[in-house]
Every structure is written in C-alpha cells, then in structure tokens.
Design a protein around this motif. Structure first.
Motif, PDB file in Angstrom:
ATOM      1  N   ALA A  66      32.839  61.251  37.130  1.00 26.91           N
ATOM      2  CA  ALA A  66      33.295  60.019  37.203  1.00 26.91           C
ATOM      3  C   ALA A  66      32.761  59.725  38.591  1.00 26.91           C
ATOM      4  O   ALA A  66      32.936  60.556  39.384  1.00 26.91           O
ATOM      5  N   ASP A 111      37.112  50.478  25.429  1.00 29.07           N
ATOM      6  CA  ASP A 111      37.535  50.857  26.107  1.00 29.07           C
ATOM      7  C   ASP A 111      38.638  52.092  25.687  1.00 29.07           C
ATOM      8  O   ASP A 111      38.050  52.191  24.476  1.00 29.07           O
ATOM      9  N   VAL A 112      39.611  52.976  25.698  1.00 30.74           N
ATOM     10  CA  VAL A 112      40.498  53.880  25.964  1.00 30.74           C
ATOM     11  C   VAL A 112      41.613  53.825  25.328  1.00 30.74           C
ATOM     12  O   VAL A 112      42.451  54.768  24.592  1.00 30.74           O
ATOM     13  N   TYR A 117      42.209  53.957  33.033  1.00 28.48           N
ATOM     14  CA  TYR A 117      40.468  53.902  32.597  1.00 28.48           C
ATOM     15  C   TYR A 117      39.677  52.861  33.038  1.00 28.48           C
ATOM     16  O   TYR A 117      40.096  51.264  32.564  1.00 28.48           O
ATOM     17  N   THR A 118      38.654  52.607  33.798  1.00 27.77           N
ATOM     18  CA  THR A 118      38.173  51.939  34.960  1.00 27.77           C
ATOM     19  C   THR A 118      36.739  50.381  33.784  1.00 27.77           C
ATOM     20  O   THR A 118      36.819  49.543  34.387  1.00 27.77           O
ATOM     21  N   TYR A 119      36.381  50.533  33.011  1.00 23.76           N
ATOM     22  CA  TYR A 119      35.563  49.759  32.744  1.00 23.76           C
ATOM     23  C   TYR A 119      36.153  48.086  32.492  1.00 23.76           C
ATOM     24  O   TYR A 119      35.791  47.597  32.493  1.00 23.76           O
ATOM     25  N   VAL A 164      41.587  51.667  40.096  1.00 21.48           N
ATOM     26  CA  VAL A 164      42.180  51.835  38.351  1.00 21.48           C
ATOM     27  C   VAL A 164      43.476  51.414  37.697  1.00 21.48           C
ATOM     28  O   VAL A 164      44.417  51.679  36.689  1.00 21.48           O
ATOM     29  N   SER A 215      32.346  58.111  28.106  1.00 19.64           N
ATOM     30  CA  SER A 215      32.569  58.998  29.554  1.00 19.64           C
ATOM     31  C   SER A 215      31.654  60.033  28.910  1.00 19.64           C
ATOM     32  O   SER A 215      32.119  61.070  28.374  1.00 19.64           O
ATOM     33  N   MET A 218      34.679  62.141  27.772  1.00 14.24           N
ATOM     34  CA  MET A 218      35.836  61.456  26.921  1.00 14.24           C
ATOM     35  C   MET A 218      35.168  61.610  25.622  1.00 14.24           C
ATOM     36  O   MET A 218      34.131  60.374  24.881  1.00 14.24           O
ATOM     37  N   ALA A 224      41.346  60.647  24.009  1.00 10.93           N
ATOM     38  CA  ALA A 224      40.697  59.740  23.992  1.00 10.93           C
ATOM     39  C   ALA A 224      42.761  59.554  23.755  1.00 10.93           C
ATOM     40  O   ALA A 224      43.807  58.785  25.134  1.00 10.93           O
ATOM     41  N   TYR A 227      44.845  60.734  26.771  1.00 12.35           N
ATOM     42  CA  TYR A 227      43.836  60.733  28.642  1.00 12.35           C
ATOM     43  C   TYR A 227      45.457  59.983  28.725  1.00 12.35           C
ATOM     44  O   TYR A 227      45.465  60.180  30.308  1.00 12.35           O
ATOM     45  N   GLY A 231      46.209  62.140  31.779  1.00 15.59           N
ATOM     46  CA  GLY A 231      45.119  61.718  32.654  1.00 15.59           C
ATOM     47  C   GLY A 231      45.785  61.569  33.515  1.00 15.59           C
ATOM     48  O   GLY A 231      45.175  62.242  34.835  1.00 15.59           O
TER      49      GLY A 231
END
Length: 370
Positions: A66, A111-112, A117-119, A164, A215, A218, A224, A227, A231
């Motif tokens: 991360a 994605d999750v 989550y940064t994607y 984020v 990731s 994950m 997920a 999270y 998170g």
C-alpha cells in the motif's frame, strides 16, 4: 449461476470495440479473462493495437505494498513499455500519457466497491487527462464484488477530496467502474464495454468469475466485503490486520482486553459475528507484537452492513480504550478516509458515530445495469 461476459472478454473477441490506433491499457493482475489469460495478452493475440501499459498503486504486476507502486519498465511478457501513474495527476500525468503516444486509454482493473480504494481515482485522474489531451477513453466493465443494490455511508465532502476520494460518493458506492466513469461526467470521448449477464443483486460468488487479488492485502472476496467498514481502522492506531493472512477481517491492538469481543457481540449487528483472537502482524502497525482483538465472521452477506459495522467497532473501541485509541493518523488520514471531519469530531466528543451513517440506499445517478 449465470455466465457473465466481462468487458475485457468482449473486447478480446472484438478489438474494434475500443476504436483507436494506439491503445494504452491501464491494468494490473485483475485484468484477466475468465480463463485467467491476461487481458494484455488476449488483446495482442486478437490483433489489437496495444502499445503501452499503465500501472496504478501496487503496480501492473501487483507486487508493491500500500502507498507504493512499481517503477517504469518494460513488461517482460509482452515487451510493452510500462508507465507508472500512481500519485501522478494534472500536468504531470498529462505529460506521462502524451509521452506514451497512445490515442486511446483502456481501463481494465477490478474495483472492490469502497470509495477509499484508489483504482477508481487513478481512472478519474486519467479520465481528466484524456479530456485535456483529446483522447478516447474505454472502460472494460467488471462486477462490483459487493453487488450493486446497496449504497452505504455519507457522501464525500469535496473539501476533503484526496487520492482516497475525489468525487462525492458514499463509502460503499454500489456501482461498477463503468458506471462510475459515466457518473464522473468528464467531457471526454468515453465508451463503456458493458458486461453481459451481470445482475446488480449478484454476490461475487454468483458471477462464476475467478477472484484475482486486486492488491496484496485484498486476498479474498470476504476481505472486500468487510473493507468499507474495517478499512476505517487504517486511520487509527489499531492494527487492521495488515501483515497477517486475514487483513481487514482481523482488528486489534496491544491494549485491547477481554471486553472488546463481548461488547461487539452484544450489539447484535446484522449478518456478522465476532470471535476473540490474538495475532502478530509480520509488518505494518505493531509488527512483531502480539495483539488482542477480533475476527469478523460474516454469515449473511445480504444482511451485513460493513459501514455500520466499522462505525460500531470504532464506537466500542473509543468507549473501552479512550486513553489509548488514536484516530487521526498522519495528515488527518481518518478524515480523508471518512470523507469529512465529522467522524473524528464525533470521536473527539465521545459521541456515537453510528449516528453519522444514513440508512442504506439504492445507488442513484446513471446506472448501466438493471
């Protein structure tokens, strides 16, 4: 179980869906077909004009932890140049994209379903670059592993926008990446290659698709699922289970005692049970130190509410361990995770943060699937 054709599978069958003469693929290990063939390989085999790969946080190969990525390199399998986009935005990102020479950016990352989550924010920044540079942008859609019928948590306050969270979404947003790309509303030549066969109410296990770790922390669909709530412990001095085989399912701290698990169980939260446990993180917070805490066991995915659960756990931790719990983290990270300072102010005041969580809702805005 219905058969789902992802956007990547459809494009590999018909590369003309992407348009463009020089494609740049934004991808990582989740960019695979159902038979686990990497999307890049499948596109090249199909004759698509793929000329570059772009990597997000964790990198194209997914090896970085991360807040790290992989450097620019040449992909050993395809021979394509790899461009690291992580933490690049604005003019710096425009320069990277322009230098690659692509005329079309293609996004294929799973994605999750959680705002922080940064994607999806890599996608957001690259959409902005495509708009400024006059490029086409193609999203190869994939299922939201949390399903698409429930949105949880407050919207992000734009004053707390960061990598984020750059757009007012709830913590559990309930949308696919294709739906998010449309929602973001950039003035860009956008095309979503939709899935075929996906239904919003489907849990990931019902899709028949393989789970590839998005990731390094994950590992499973169960990760997920919890999270969006656990998170939030990244913004505290609790361990969120990084450095164990069950990140985000294991939550604990050296100062936790035998009251934590019973207090959580007494709440009767929907769809989840808590088991007292001990663990020793191999890295990250409290590395090498035995901590006490709980493991979340979700027994009813449909009823489980991850954001409500995470806030309830924070409330119990604040009530029991007020002299030890720290929740802001570096650069007020909790505020960025939550999307405003209301949670940290609530914890400061010793109030119940569950009051900040609106009732679950159906995702609104443009939706591509019924």
């Amino acid at each position: 179980m219905s058969y789902i054709r992802t956007g990547a599978e459809r494009l590999a069958t018909d590369p003309a869906l992407a348009g463009g003469a020089r494609l740049g693929l934004i991808t990582n290990p989740t960019g695979v077909l159902p038979d686990l063939t990497p999307t890049a390989d499948a596109l090249l085999a199909a004759g698509a004009p793929l000329t570059a790969l772009f990597g997000p946080e964790h990198g194209v190969r997914g090896t970085a932890q991360a807040s790290f990525s992989e450097p620019d390199t040449v992909d050993v399998r395809t021979g394509l140049p790899v461009v690291d986009t992580y933490k690049a935005a604005g003019e710096a990102l425009d320069e990277l994209v322009a230098r690659s020479g692509v005329d079309t950016l293609v996004f294929d990352i799973a994605d999750v379903g959680a705002r922080f989550y940064t994607y999806v924010w890599s996608m957001y920044d690259l959409l902005a670059s495509a708009a400024r540079l006059g490029l086409r942008f193609v999203v190869l859609d994939r299922p939201n592993p949390l399903g698409g019928t429930v949105a949880e948590g407050p919207l992000l306050d734009p004053a707390f926008a960061s990598f984020v969270g750059r757009f007012p979404l709830p913590l559990r947003h309930g949308r696919t990446v294709g739906e998010l790309a449309v929602l973001f509303g950039f003035d860009v030549d956008l095309h979503v290659v939709r899935m075929e066969g996906w239904r919003r109410e489907q849990a990931f296990a019902d899709t028949g698709l393989p789970w590839v770790m998005p990731s390094v922390n994950m590992p499973t669909p169960a990760t997920a699922l919890v999270y969006p709530g656990t998170g939030l412990f990244e913004g505290t001095n609790f361990s969120e289970g990084r450095g164990t085989t069950r990140p985000f399912e294991l939550i604990g701290a050296p100062y936790v005692d035998d009251g934590f698990a019973p207090a959580l169980s007494a709440l009767g939260l929907p769809g989840v049970r808590f088991r007292e446990t001990w663990f020793t993180p191999a890295f990250h917070k409290h590395a090498g130190i035995q901590v006490r805490g709980v493991q979340l066991h979700v027994h009813d995915e449909a009823e489980f509410r991850p954001v409500l659960t995470g806030l309830s756990m924070l409330h119990v931790a604040r009530t029991l361990y007020a002299d030890h719990l720290v929740w802001r983290g570096p650069e007020l990270f909790m505020d960025h995770l939550w999307g405003s300072d209301t949670l940290s102010r609530c914890l400061d005041a010793g109030e119940d943060p569950r009051e900040l969580c609106p009732d679950p809702a159906h995702p609104d805005g443009p939706l591509l699937y019924g």
